[in-house]
Write a protein that holds these residues in place. Structure first.
Motif, mmCIF file in Angstrom:
data_model
loop_
_atom_site.group_PDB
_atom_site.id
_atom_site.type_symbol
_atom_site.label_atom_id
_atom_site.label_comp_id
_atom_site.label_asym_id
_atom_site.label_seq_id
_atom_site.Cartn_x
_atom_site.Cartn_y
_atom_site.Cartn_z
ATOM 1 N N GLY A 29 0.817 -1.211 0.000
ATOM 2 C CA GLY A 29 0.000 0.000 0.000
ATOM 3 C C GLY A 29 0.847 1.256 0.000
ATOM 4 O O GLY A 29 0.572 2.220 -0.738
ATOM 5 N N LYS A 30 1.885 1.266 0.815
ATOM 6 C CA LYS A 30 2.772 2.433 0.880
ATOM 7 C C LYS A 30 3.553 2.611 -0.419
ATOM 8 O O LYS A 30 3.691 3.734 -0.938
ATOM 9 C CB LYS A 30 3.739 2.276 2.057
ATOM 10 C CG LYS A 30 4.664 3.468 2.258
ATOM 11 C CD LYS A 30 3.882 4.731 2.610
ATOM 12 C CE LYS A 30 4.786 5.913 2.855
ATOM 13 N NZ LYS A 30 4.029 7.134 3.222
ATOM 14 N N VAL A 31 4.065 1.510 -0.955
ATOM 15 C CA VAL A 31 4.812 1.580 -2.217
ATOM 16 C C VAL A 31 3.913 2.094 -3.334
ATOM 17 O O VAL A 31 4.334 2.900 -4.178
ATOM 18 C CB VAL A 31 5.388 0.190 -2.578
ATOM 19 C CG1 VAL A 31 6.037 0.219 -3.956
ATOM 20 C CG2 VAL A 31 6.421 -0.245 -1.548
ATOM 21 N N ALA A 32 2.645 1.651 -3.361
ATOM 22 C CA ALA A 32 1.717 2.102 -4.397
ATOM 23 C C ALA A 32 1.449 3.596 -4.289
ATOM 24 O O ALA A 32 1.291 4.282 -5.314
ATOM 25 C CB ALA A 32 0.402 1.324 -4.287
ATOM 26 N N ASP A 33 1.399 4.127 -3.073
ATOM 27 C CA ASP A 33 1.192 5.565 -2.896
ATOM 28 C C ASP A 33 2.389 6.363 -3.397
ATOM 29 O O ASP A 33 2.240 7.471 -3.924
ATOM 30 C CB ASP A 33 0.939 5.886 -1.420
ATOM 31 C CG ASP A 33 -0.488 5.586 -0.993
ATOM 32 O OD1 ASP A 33 -1.362 5.495 -1.872
ATOM 33 O OD2 ASP A 33 -0.725 5.434 0.218
ATOM 34 N N LEU A 34 3.581 5.813 -3.223
ATOM 35 C CA LEU A 34 4.797 6.545 -3.602
ATOM 36 C C LEU A 34 5.131 6.413 -5.084
ATOM 37 O O LEU A 34 5.526 7.385 -5.738
ATOM 38 C CB LEU A 34 5.980 6.063 -2.762
ATOM 39 C CG LEU A 34 5.959 6.390 -1.265
ATOM 40 C CD1 LEU A 34 7.190 5.802 -0.585
ATOM 41 C CD2 LEU A 34 5.915 7.904 -1.048
ATOM 42 N N PHE A 35 4.986 5.205 -5.636
ATOM 43 C CA PHE A 35 5.521 4.933 -6.971
ATOM 44 C C PHE A 35 4.473 4.479 -7.987
ATOM 45 O O PHE A 35 4.828 4.100 -9.106
ATOM 46 C CB PHE A 35 6.635 3.891 -6.877
ATOM 47 C CG PHE A 35 7.712 4.257 -5.894
ATOM 48 C CD1 PHE A 35 8.537 5.348 -6.124
ATOM 49 C CD2 PHE A 35 7.877 3.534 -4.726
ATOM 50 C CE1 PHE A 35 9.517 5.701 -5.214
ATOM 51 C CE2 PHE A 35 8.864 3.880 -3.801
ATOM 52 C CZ PHE A 35 9.687 4.971 -4.046
#
Length: 486
Positions: A59-65
């Motif tokens: 979820g965090k990676v999807a928000d960033l990249f």
């Protein structure tokens, strides 16, 4: 474009959702062919554990990249590991490949819901999230049917291999149709926090799952528990200092988000009490076959499916609080009905209670996701959605461990104290052909003890439903105002 992407997301979600139910039918044959009966539970536990651990990180990676990269990675990993599962030659190999499947599913499920939130406005999300939620209900109905057919006509290996062509179709459709613009960012994933979180959560869930199987405080379980406390404590301290935390605590403390996450967490206890213990009631207390026991859960899936579709289309009719209270209230009524069951109760009491619980989930779950995705910004939607999925998984895992410990404590102690049952194992009551060889008095006494243990589980589920209901009163009375870029 939007329609084609939605179809691809529904297909990917269906494949990941059906995996649990379709595999359950094949496990006896798998255990026999691969000589691994003692490791059967880890075929499920490995998938569950690695799904839970990876979800917030994705979820965090999807928000960033960007969502597209993460989703394609998840579908790709799920596809390759499904192929490997179908080719496994030992139980140990299968468990490793199931863990890889879990890592893939950890991206597929929450990121699909996040993209739905990106593509549709508040008024439209209810309809689509209702359909997405209904996919879970359909998988619950079709999974055992498809799994049984494949095992009986072909081989258990096709239970896994069937995923491959459909997953590839979803993969290609997302590449072709989903166009995403990713803004440049100087933020970086909190690698230290991710490692501490993954290690701490893995140790915690491993201790829970192992304890639920053994019901004993072994050195391994205690050591895993202590390790999880140390690592998760380090994660908490690391997150407070991180410039881009994996789980922003300020976000999670928002009243609406906290209310949704809390309700979902405790509702997950209710869900796992149904899926794990209704079949035991049917087989061990009512003397049903395994197939008949499976049908007793069908009202949950059917009611959830239809209510999700209808509820999603009528999202604006009732306030989030009212809809949540009705949904959680039905969970309370359904679990309360189950606490009143006895050996002489009609099957229709079980069907009715399970159907009420299905309606409760169908009313509440799509609404929870829609409101959650509306009150957060685009940059936090992936994190918020994935965290919600994580808490649902942990709630189910914790529920399995606690309910399993309660059931074993009540039932096994009473079996040991009974002179008539001291030489009879609990498993004998799960096999109808063995149960029929027991005397009427022994059978009756054993069924009464098992019924008492299961009533304890249903009381625990009712308490969880009441807590979820109370937490749901904190939801807003009016539809939320969209956050920036919502």
């Amino acid at each position: 474009m939007r329609k084609n992407v939605t179809v691809a997301l529904l297909l990917a979600t269906f494949l990941a959702a059906i995996e649990g139910t379709v595999v359950s039918v094949a496990t006896p044959v798998i255990a026999s062919e691969l000589n691994g009966a003692t490791l059967v539970s880890w075929v499920f536990a490995a998938f569950l554990l690695f799904t839970a651990v990876s979800t917030p990180i994705y979820g965090k990676v999807a928000d960033l990249f960007g969502r597209k990269r993460v989703l394609l990675f998840g579908i790709g990993l799920f596809t390759v590991s499904s192929l490997l599962c179908g080719l496994a030659t030992s139980m140990e190999q299968l468990i490793v490949f199931r863990a890889l499947q879990g890592l893939g599913a950890g991206a597929v499920l929450p990121i699909s819901m996040t993209i739905i939130g990106d593509l549709y406005k508040y008024e439209e999300r209810g309809k689509i999230q209702g359909i997405l939620s209904a996919v879970w209900g359909v998988s619950g109905v079709l999974g055992p049917v498809i799994g049984g057919f494949l095992v009986e006509t072909l081989s258990w290996r096709y239970v896994f291999l069937l995923n491959v062509p459909f997953a590839l179709l979803s993969f290609i459709m997302i590449i072709v149709f989903y166009k995403e613009t990713v803004a440049e960012t100087s933020e970086r994933i909190d690698l230290k926090g991710a490692l501490l979180f993954a290690g701490g959560t893995t140790a915690f869930l491993y201790a829970l799952i192992t304890f639920s199987e053994t019901n004993e405080w072994t050195t391994t379980i205690v050591g895993s528990g202590v390790l999880s406390l140390v690592l998760l404590g380090g994660f908490f301290l690391s997150e407070r200092r991180a410039t881009s935390p994996l789980l922003p605590f300020d976000l999670l403390k928002q009243s609406t988000i906290a209310a949704i996450n809390g309700s979902v967490f405790f509702a997950a206890w209710v869900l796992v009490s149904m899926s794990a213990y209704i079949p035991i009631w049917a087989q061990a207390v009512l003397g049903k076959t395994a197939t008949e026991a499976g049908f007793m859960l069908m009202p949950l899936s059917v009611a959830w499916t239809f209510t999700s579709i209808i509820g999603g289309r009528t999202l604006g009719v009732a306030s989030p609080r009212r809809r949540a209270l009705v949904g959680m209230g039905l969970l309370v009524i359904g679990t309360f009905t189950l606490t009143l069951l006895s050996q002489s109760s009609s099957d229709f009491w079980v069907y009715g209670a399970v159907a009420l619980i299905g309606v409760g989930f169908g009313l509440s779950q799509p609404m929870f996701i829609v409101v959650l995705q509306t009150v957060v910004s685009y940059q936090q939607r992936g994190t918020a959605t994935a965290t919600n999925s994580f808490l649902s998984t942990v709630g189910q895992t914790l529920g399995v461990a606690v309910f399993g410990a309660v059931f074993n404590f009540v039932v096994l102690n009473d079996f040991k104290e009974s002179s008539a049952l001291s030489q009879v194992s609990l498993e004998d009551f799960f096999n109808q052909s063995v149960t029929e060889t027991l005397s009427a008095s022994v059978r009756l006494q054993g069924e009464q003890i098992i019924a008492t243990g299961l009533n304890s589980i249903f009381i625990g589920a009712m308490i969880a439903a009441v807590i979820a209901f109370i937490i749901a009163t904190r939801l807003p009375a009016r539809p939320p105002e969209p956050s920036q870029r919502s």
